[in-house]
Design a protein around this motif. Sequence first.
Motif: not given
Length: 442
Positions: A104-113, A139-149, A362-367
């Motif tokens: 399975d490959f998933m992209f979207g806001t649920d990916a982080i979970y 894998l990608c998309c940390s600049s969006t705060r919510t989307y990922g793979i 390092a204690g940093f969260s992109f979200a």
Amino acid sequence: MKRLPKCRSWITFAVVGSLLSIAMASSSAYANNVVNFFRDSGIKVGGWINAGATFNPNFPGNGYNGPVTFADRANRFQLNQFNIFIQRTILTEGKSFDIGGRFDFMFGTDAIYTQAFGIPPFDVNSGQPLNRGNWDLDLCCSSTRTYGIALPQAYVEAYIPVGNGLTVKAGHFYSPTGYETVPAPDNFFYTHAYTFNNGEPFTHVGLLGNYPVNKNWSLMGGATTGSATGGWDGNFNKQLGNWGGLGGITWTSDDMRSSINVTGTYSETSTRSNQPWGMYSVVLQHRITTKTHFVLHHTHGYAGGVLLNGAPKNTEWYGINTHLYYDLLNDLSIGIRGEWFHDRDGFRVFSPFRVLAATNNAGFSFAGAFAPTAVPANYYAVTLGMNWKPAKRLKVDWKPMQKLNIRPNIRYDRADGIDQSYRPFDNRKDQFLFSLDATIPF
């Protein structure tokens, strides 16, 4: 520019046309060969798209719906899951060996979970930074705060014709514990219960076998690894020495109207700390009538020696939720879910959880540039919803839309701190959410 003679133009046109025809015929033949190969081998490619939006009348300043996950963004559209899978389903009966698997490959806001975050950024017992796995994190998309793979499943599966038939899978797969699950098409509600979000694993890495004892009883058992959180959400390249167990038993009535499923996991927090981490889940299902379905779900978990407020502590959490569904029409069902979840030590429920899940060692969260909150508390939630599949009623002939499922939800949440005041819903004790989403399988 010099023009070609008329006859030469026709010749050029004919040659180009012939080459295009040959190329198209070749491409068509190749495509047909690919289709035939997939059909003959039993390989299927499919997936789904799930997207929705949640209205929060509190208009929270940080943009999150408190500790509610998955549909966690307030007053904003979310493409939750664009999921593609390739699968060969195995035959689970008969006298012949069979092998298959799934990816399975998933992209979207649920990916982080859904990512393999079973290696937390900090050891839960010592607080020391951990080297997280890299199976599908970042894998990608940390600049969006919510989307990922996410790559939530990658396993091989085999049917072994011994006794009544043994099915074995090995790799990375969704957890068989509990009632709700990650894939959107397999859930009645858009939002999830705390029991699922915070009380149970989402995935495992390891081995899992299923064996039907008879028509009423079946057994499940296996081993997990790759995790520093009790065998939950493991990956392929860290904590591989931290083995644990996964097991369960299911009873189904002769008329198939009732079932009881008991599952559980046990492992240690990490190879460094060697503290116990376990849970069990009980799911009772009963079809009261042909149109009415009742579910009762209970989960209890514990983790030893967890570092909280600078001191180690044995933690526990447990919850109970009920579901009741009724089919009004062939294409319309209504449902209600009620829940109480007890986070005795403030270890499992964070508000918002996405910020914690996106934190590195390092204690940093992109979200979010703020710390999520968590205290000992009781959580209560009631969700009303419906599932409407309008394609037939609206006479939609387009095949991708014929499985469209629309799910409006109304949800009420309340949190009561244990021996302290707690306001996780944008400095409020409770909140209402109004959501609408759609799922299109393909």
